[in-house]
Design a protein around this motif. Structure first.
Motif, PDB file in Angstrom:
ATOM      1  N   PRO A 181      12.406 -13.952 -10.670  1.00 36.25           N
ATOM      2  CA  PRO A 181      13.029 -15.252 -10.407  1.00 36.25           C
ATOM      3  C   PRO A 181      14.328 -15.387 -11.195  1.00 36.25           C
ATOM      4  N   LEU A 182      15.297 -16.051 -10.610  1.00 36.11           N
ATOM      5  CA  LEU A 182      16.555 -16.288 -11.297  1.00 36.11           C
ATOM      6  C   LEU A 182      16.387 -17.371 -12.357  1.00 36.11           C
ATOM      7  N   VAL A 183      15.589 -18.379 -12.028  1.00 34.33           N
ATOM      8  CA  VAL A 183      15.426 -19.536 -12.905  1.00 34.33           C
ATOM      9  C   VAL A 183      13.953 -19.762 -13.215  1.00 34.33           C
ATOM     10  N   SER A 184      13.676 -20.059 -14.470  1.00 35.39           N
ATOM     11  CA  SER A 184      12.343 -20.498 -14.879  1.00 35.39           C
ATOM     12  C   SER A 184      12.437 -21.983 -15.219  1.00 35.39           C
ATOM     13  N   VAL A 185      11.854 -22.808 -14.361  1.00 37.86           N
ATOM     14  CA  VAL A 185      11.831 -24.253 -14.600  1.00 37.86           C
ATOM     15  C   VAL A 185      10.607 -24.570 -15.447  1.00 37.86           C
ATOM     16  N   ILE A 186      10.826 -25.231 -16.572  1.00 39.63           N
ATOM     17  CA  ILE A 186       9.730 -25.563 -17.482  1.00 39.63           C
ATOM     18  C   ILE A 186       9.554 -27.074 -17.501  1.00 39.63           C
ATOM     19  N   VAL A 187       8.380 -27.522 -17.075  1.00 42.07           N
ATOM     20  CA  VAL A 187       8.038 -28.947 -17.050  1.00 42.07           C
ATOM     21  C   VAL A 187       6.844 -29.158 -17.965  1.00 42.07           C
ATOM     22  N   VAL A 188       6.974 -30.077 -18.899  1.00 43.16           N
ATOM     23  CA  VAL A 188       5.881 -30.409 -19.820  1.00 43.16           C
ATOM     24  C   VAL A 188       5.257 -31.730 -19.384  1.00 43.16           C
ATOM     25  N   ALA A 189       3.958 -31.707 -19.160  1.00 44.10           N
ATOM     26  CA  ALA A 189       3.232 -32.908 -18.749  1.00 44.10           C
ATOM     27  C   ALA A 189       2.303 -33.365 -19.862  1.00 44.10           C
ATOM     28  N   LEU A 244      12.933 -29.466 -17.738  1.00 40.15           N
ATOM     29  CA  LEU A 244      12.966 -30.623 -16.848  1.00 40.15           C
ATOM     30  C   LEU A 244      11.834 -31.581 -17.181  1.00 40.15           C
ATOM     31  N   ASN A 245      12.163 -32.855 -17.361  1.00 38.25           N
ATOM     32  CA  ASN A 245      11.131 -33.862 -17.592  1.00 38.25           C
ATOM     33  C   ASN A 245      10.291 -34.052 -16.330  1.00 38.25           C
ATOM     34  N   PRO A 246       9.022 -34.428 -16.480  1.00 37.71           N
ATOM     35  CA  PRO A 246       8.149 -34.579 -15.307  1.00 37.71           C
ATOM     36  C   PRO A 246       8.484 -35.782 -14.443  1.00 37.71           C
ATOM     37  N   ASP A 247       9.418 -36.623 -14.893  1.00 38.63           N
ATOM     38  CA  ASP A 247       9.859 -37.755 -14.076  1.00 38.63           C
ATOM     39  C   ASP A 247      11.304 -37.577 -13.611  1.00 38.63           C
ATOM     40  N   CYS A 248      11.790 -36.334 -13.639  1.00 37.55           N
ATOM     41  CA  CYS A 248      13.125 -36.006 -13.134  1.00 37.55           C
ATOM     42  C   CYS A 248      12.987 -35.336 -11.770  1.00 37.55           C
TER      43      CYS A 248
END
Length: 298
Positions: free
Chosen positions: A9-17, A95-99
Motif C-alpha cells: 500500500p502507498l498509504v497507511s491510514v491510522i485511526v484510533v478509536a 486520522l481522527n475517527p470523526d474525520c
C-alpha cells in the motif's frame, strides 16, 4: 487486483478509536472508498461500544482493514505508535475517527509531500458541519506569552487568525486530527511522545519535526469534515484533565520560560486552576446532553 497491490500500500491510514461512536463507521467507509492504494489500521483503545469489532466482522473479507486491539485506553499517541509499527505504507496518514476523508483530499496531501521533499508533516483545514474551519488547523508553538494572549483574546496568540490560507503554506503546527507524513520521518522522530495521553502530542510532534530539520505544511486548499469525538462528549472532565497535562508537559519541554522556577510554579498553578474552573460548565453541558433525549420524548 494483483498481489503486489495487496502487499505494497502507498498509504497507511491510522485511526484510533476509543468509544468513538457511530461516526467511526462513516470514517472507515470514506477511507475505504478512496482509490489510492492504502491500508487502514484501526487501533481500538479498549472501546466498550463494540463498534470496532462490528466493523471488523462486516469487513472480514477486506484485506486492507487491519484491526489492532489494545484492550485498554493507552492514550492517542501510544495507540498511533502501535499502529505505525505495523504499517507497510510509505506514507502514514493519522486520522481522527470523526474525520471524513475523500480520495481527492488524500491525493492532494500526497502531492504536497512529493512537491516538498523536506516536508515532515502535512496537515489540512479541518472544519465543522457548517464548514467553519477549526482555528487549531493552523497554529504556532504555544509559548507562554502566546497562550496568555489566546486566553485573553488579545494580540497574536497560538491559533493564527484571519482567513485560512487558500493554498499550501509553511506552519509551525497543524491539527493532529489529520496529519500526513512519510513513514521514515515518523520513525526518525520515534513517533509520538507517549508521556502525553491526549492533546498537545501533535504540537510536540510538529515541534520535534521542525527541530530535526523537516518542514511542517498546511494544505490550505484541503478541507476535511471533522466532527466532535464521542470520548470528548461523554467524558469531558477526563479529556480536559489530559489536555491540561499535555499543556504542562509541552511547556516544560520546549518553553524557555520553564527555566525560571518561580515562573514555572506560577504556570503550573495557572494550568490547574484553569482546569478546575472549567469543570462546572463541563458537567452542566454533559447533564443537558443526557437530559435532552428524555425531554424530546415527553
Amino acid at each position: 487486483m494483483n498481489s503486489a497491490f495487496q502487499t505494497t500500500p502507498l498509504v497507511s491510514v491510522i485511526v484510533v478509536a476509543a468509544d468513538s461512536g457511530p461516526t467511526l463507521r462513516e470514517c472507515v467507509r470514506r477511507v475505504m472508498e478512496c482509490e489510492v492504494p492504502l491500508e487502514l489500521i484501526l487501533v481500538d483503545n479498549g472501546s466498550s461500544d463494540g463498534i470496532p469489532q462490528a466493523i471488523e466482522r462486516a469487513m472480514q473479507q477486506e484485506w486492507r482493514l487491519r484491526p489492532v486491539y489494545n484492550h485498554a485506553n493507552l492514550g492517542f499517541g501510544p495507540a498511533v505508535n502501535r499502529g505505525a509499527a505495523q504499517a507497510r505504507g510509505e506514507v502514514l496518514l493519522i486520522l481522527n475517527p470523526d474525520c471524513m476523508l475523500d480520495d481527492a483530499s488524500l491525493r492532494r496531501l500526497l502531492e504536497l509531500l512529493k512537491a516538498h521533499p523536506k516536508a515532515g508533516v502535512v496537515g489540512a483545514v479541518v472544519c465543522d458541519e457548517q464548514g467553519a474551519p477549526d482555528r487549531a488547523s493552523y497554529r504556532r508553538d504555544p509559548y507562554l506569552g502566546r497562550a496568555l494572549r489566546s486566553l485573553m483574546g488579545q494580540g497574536e496568540g497560538v491559533n493564527i487568525g484571519g482567513e485560512m490560507p487558500a493554498g499550501p503554506v509553511r506552519a509551525e503546527a497543524v491539527s493532529g486530527a489529520l496529519m500526513a507524513m512519510p513513514r521514515v520521518v515518523f520513525e526518525n522522530l520515534r513517533g509520538f511522545d507517549e508521556d502525553y495521553f491526549l492533546h498537545c502530542e501533535d504540537l510536540d510532534l510538529c515541534r520535534r519535526a521542525r527541530d530535526a530539520g523537516y518542514e511542517v505544511w498546511l494544505a490550505g486548499d484541503v478541507h476535511v469534515l471533522h466532527g466532535k469525538g464521542g470520548s470528548s462528549r461523554h467524558r469531558p472532565v477526563f479529556v480536559s484533565w489530559h489536555k491540561h497535562r499535555g499543556m504542562w508537559r509541552w511547556f516544560r519541554k520546549f518553553d524557555p520560560a520553564a527555566r525560571n522556577p518561580a515562573l514555572s510554579a506560577v504556570v503550573w498553578l495557572g494550568v490547574w486552576v484553569h482546569f478546575l474552573l472549567k469543570i462546572p460548565g463541563q458537567w452542566l453541558r454533559l447533564l443537558r446532553r443526557k437530559a435532552a433525549p428524555v425531554a424530546g420524548s415527553a
